[in-house]
Design a protein around this motif. Structure first.
Motif, PDB file in Angstrom:
ATOM      1  N   UNK A 132      -5.796  -3.667   3.236  1.00 42.80           N
ATOM      2  CA  UNK A 132      -5.003  -3.185   2.105  1.00 42.80           C
ATOM      3  C   UNK A 132      -4.104  -2.002   2.478  1.00 42.80           C
ATOM      4  N   UNK A 133      -4.533  -1.216   3.475  1.00 45.54           N
ATOM      5  CA  UNK A 133      -3.833   0.029   3.793  1.00 45.54           C
ATOM      6  C   UNK A 133      -2.994  -0.115   5.063  1.00 45.54           C
ATOM      7  N   UNK A 134      -1.852   0.586   5.133  1.00 44.80           N
ATOM      8  CA  UNK A 134      -0.957   0.446   6.277  1.00 44.80           C
ATOM      9  C   UNK A 134      -1.239   1.445   7.406  1.00 44.80           C
ATOM     10  N   UNK A 153       0.523  -4.264  -2.853  1.00 39.99           N
ATOM     11  CA  UNK A 153       1.914  -3.823  -2.720  1.00 39.99           C
ATOM     12  C   UNK A 153       1.964  -2.375  -2.228  1.00 39.99           C
ATOM     13  N   UNK A 154       3.167  -1.894  -1.943  1.00 42.58           N
ATOM     14  CA  UNK A 154       3.308  -0.503  -1.527  1.00 42.58           C
ATOM     15  C   UNK A 154       2.904   0.440  -2.657  1.00 42.58           C
ATOM     16  N   UNK A 155       3.234   0.053  -3.885  1.00 36.83           N
ATOM     17  CA  UNK A 155       2.830   0.878  -5.031  1.00 36.83           C
ATOM     18  C   UNK A 155       1.304   0.920  -5.139  1.00 36.83           C
ATOM     19  N   UNK A 210      -4.030   3.981  -3.835  1.00 33.57           N
ATOM     20  CA  UNK A 210      -5.181   4.186  -2.943  1.00 33.57           C
ATOM     21  C   UNK A 210      -5.036   5.510  -2.204  1.00 33.57           C
ATOM     22  N   UNK A 211      -3.824   5.774  -1.735  1.00 33.60           N
ATOM     23  CA  UNK A 211      -3.528   7.015  -1.016  1.00 33.60           C
ATOM     24  C   UNK A 211      -3.841   8.231  -1.896  1.00 33.60           C
ATOM     25  N   UNK A 254     -13.156  -2.225   2.244  1.00 29.96           N
ATOM     26  CA  UNK A 254     -12.050  -2.859   1.524  1.00 29.96           C
ATOM     27  C   UNK A 254     -12.347  -2.910   0.024  1.00 29.96           C
ATOM     28  N   UNK A 255     -13.598  -3.152  -0.330  1.00 29.81           N
ATOM     29  CA  UNK A 255     -13.966  -3.214  -1.754  1.00 29.81           C
ATOM     30  C   UNK A 255     -13.655  -1.897  -2.452  1.00 29.81           C
ATOM     31  N   UNK A 256     -13.948  -0.787  -1.771  1.00 23.51           N
ATOM     32  CA  UNK A 256     -13.664   0.519  -2.364  1.00 23.51           C
ATOM     33  C   UNK A 256     -12.171   0.741  -2.567  1.00 23.51           C
ATOM     34  N   UNK A 257     -11.378   0.295  -1.591  1.00 21.04           N
ATOM     35  CA  UNK A 257      -9.919   0.416  -1.731  1.00 21.04           C
ATOM     36  C   UNK A 257      -9.425  -0.368  -2.938  1.00 21.04           C
ATOM     37  N   UNK A 258      -9.909  -1.609  -3.065  1.00 14.31           N
ATOM     38  CA  UNK A 258      -9.418  -2.474  -4.130  1.00 14.31           C
ATOM     39  C   UNK A 258      -9.917  -2.038  -5.512  1.00 14.31           C
ATOM     40  N   UNK A 259     -11.085  -1.392  -5.553  1.00 13.14           N
ATOM     41  CA  UNK A 259     -11.602  -0.901  -6.837  1.00 13.14           C
ATOM     42  C   UNK A 259     -10.661   0.121  -7.468  1.00 13.14           C
ATOM     43  N   UNK A 260      -9.966   0.879  -6.624  1.00 13.03           N
ATOM     44  CA  UNK A 260      -9.011   1.865  -7.136  1.00 13.03           C
ATOM     45  C   UNK A 260      -7.966   1.175  -8.004  1.00 13.03           C
ATOM     46  N   UNK A 261      -7.586  -0.042  -7.603  1.00 15.49           N
ATOM     47  CA  UNK A 261      -6.524  -0.756  -8.311  1.00 15.49           C
ATOM     48  C   UNK A 261      -7.010  -1.346  -9.632  1.00 15.49           C
ATOM     49  N   UNK A 262      -8.318  -1.346  -9.838  1.00 14.48           N
ATOM     50  CA  UNK A 262      -8.865  -1.864 -11.095  1.00 14.48           C
ATOM     51  C   UNK A 262      -9.037  -0.762 -12.138  1.00 14.48           C
ATOM     52  N   UNK A 263      -8.844   0.487 -11.675  1.00 17.04           N
ATOM     53  CA  UNK A 263      -9.079   1.610 -12.569  1.00 17.04           C
ATOM     54  C   UNK A 263      -7.983   1.794 -13.607  1.00 17.04           C
TER      55      UNK A 263
END
Length: 479
Positions: free
Chosen positions: A38-40, A442-444, A449-450, A470-479
């Motif tokens: 997920x992260x660059x 996406x970048x947004x 996440x950043x 990865x799960x922790x990163x993606x959880x941010x997007x569900x908040x």
């Protein structure tokens, strides 16, 4: 003029610097960048030592690239797994492979898989929060001696992390789980071993100097006979390194609680254990000698084995002898060979992919239209970010030159000179990716996440606390 639609596979420095250069040289270029995580940022995020934040300043340039409306980041999509390369090619004019090196070079010696033996790549990924290595749990408590096989900058990074006071590391973006483990670290002595002499070692003067400056950590005096009597006559870089090594530290091994040493002219023979346990207790090396007639001052000086061996006690050992790129699933389906011996995609050194595995067959020296490479998968895992930038610029220039010269690209109709690409890029394959229950980032999304990592870090008095899964990163997007 028709837009150049380019897919870049990999979001590390090679990919971003290629995009940076190409988008300036070809104003109509539109870039889709694919990243399996997920992260660059690739090795900038997961390879640079946490106490080297200045090396990450290149991220400012990458942010500029990503801010362009002609740039599209697609994270958490594994090209070759989540979407086939053959399904991407109809929608692009060109594809650039810049996905780096994902395997370690093996030593090929007995005991290499013994408990207590790790690769430097695993260890670096572990303390930098790379998700695939969070299970590592390196044993830092069984003994107090570590051996590192290899003398590049990564080897010195590993030694520095092992020897640096843990309170100094708390200020960096080192992962929290690594910090907790390092707080119980019992390693007090690190031996960094190389197959050749100090004039052939590949670490930089900066890395050596930093190890010398860790408070109360002594450097075991170097064997002065390995250097010529007058080191001032050495080439500039070798002279500077010699000065650092010969001067050593102001702390002595007798008075310091921790120390380190460089050992030369030794090739690893076996990783050993005493008794029934499989736990590492020592590393055996075959002593080497410079080959007869070789120039011992040359960077390419060759060595030969002797009949003598040396045994170093160790409860912890790392192999740090380089990385290796691997083939991407589906490369052969689109006509791309892979040189498994060198770990590269064959190319003309400017980044254009060649059609034969060795790349230089006299009867088959031809290009695969529209396909390019940059970074370690192009030239092998060598160099620093500055050399990766120069290499990426060369690849970008090749793409720009070919586009402006109306050379053949993907989907070109050789008979009519037409390009039959849909030009849809990501939009041409997005629905199929989504149907496979893949969640593109996406970048947004990455910026969210950043921001979450920075907020976590602020609570701990550091710049960021990375999500190591990865799960922790993606959880941010569900908040």
């Amino acid at each position: 003029m028709k837009s150049l639609r380019l897919a870049i596979i990999g979001s590390g420095p090679a990919g971003f610097y290629t995009a940076h250069r190409l988008m300036k040289k070809v104003p109509e270029a539109v870039v889709d960048m694919y990243e399996r995580l997920p992260v660059p940022y690739g090795l900038v995020r997961f390879g640079v030592a946490p106490d080297h934040p200045e090396v990450k300043n290149c991220e400012d340039t990458f942010e500029e690239v990503a801010a362009s409306p002609r740039f599209n980041y697609i994270g958490n999509v594994r090209v070759g797994h989540d979407i086939e390369l053959a399904k991407m090619t109809p929608h692009y004019d060109a594809i650039l492979f810049s996905y780096g090196a994902s395997e370690d070079r093996q030593l090929g010696i007995p005991g290499e898989d013994r408990l207590g033996v790790y690769s430097a790549r695993e260890f670096v990924g572990w303390y930098n929060g790379l998700p695939e290595f969070q299970h590592l749990e390196p044993d830092l408590q069984t003994g107090d001696q570590a051996v590192i096989v290899g003398q590049g900058n990564v080897a010195l990074d590993v030694a520095r992390i092992l020897l640096t006071p843990v309170d100094d590391l708390r200020k960096t973006d080192i992962s929290g789980h690594a910090l907790e483990s390092l707080s119980r670290n019992k390693i007090r002595f690190v031996k960094i071993v190389g197959r050749r002499g100090p004039l052939q070692a590949s670490f930089t003067v900066k890395e050596a100097r930093e190890l010398m400056h860790i408070p109360s950590v002594a450097f075991e005096p170097i064997d002065r006979s390995l250097y010529p009597p007058d080191t001032t006559k050495l080439p500039r870089i070798q002279k500077r390194i010699a000065q650092v090594l010969v001067n050593g530290t102001k702390w002595t091994t007798e008075e310091s609680p921790k120390s380190w040493a460089l050992s030369f002219l030794k090739a690893p023979k076996s990783m050993d254990a005493n008794g029934p346990s499989d736990l590492l207790t020592s590393v055996t090396f075959t002593n080497q000698a410079f080959a007869p007639g070789t120039d011992t001052l040359s960077k390419s000086a060759s060595v030969v084995p002797t009949e003598e061996t040396t045994v170093y006690p160790a409860s912890l050992a790392f192999r740090s002898v380089g990385y290796k790129s691997t083939t991407l699933p589906g490369l052969s389906d689109i006509g791309v060979p892979f040189n498994t011996k060198l770990g590269i995609i064959p190319n003309d050194l400017e980044g254009r992919v060649l059609s034969t595995p060795d790349g230089y067959s006299a009867e088959a020296y031809k290009y695969v239209p529209g396909l390019y490479c940059a970074g370690w998968v192009k030239r092998g895992p060598t160099g620093v970010i500055a050399s990766t930038m120069a290499d990426a610029f060369t690849s970008a220039d090749a793409i720009a030159q070919d586009w402006e010269g109306n050379r053949e690209f993907l989907n070109s109709d050789g008979k009519k000179g037409e390009n039959k690409s849909t030009g849809l890029g990501w939009d041409g394959i997005k629905d199929e990716v989504l149907e496979r229950a893949i969640r593109p980032v996406s970048w947004q999304d990455w910026k969210r996440i950043d921001q979450a990592e920075r907020s976590r870090g602020k609570e701990l008095g550091k710049e960021r606390e990375k999500f190591a899964d990865i799960e922790g990163m993606l959880r941010v997007l569900d908040g």
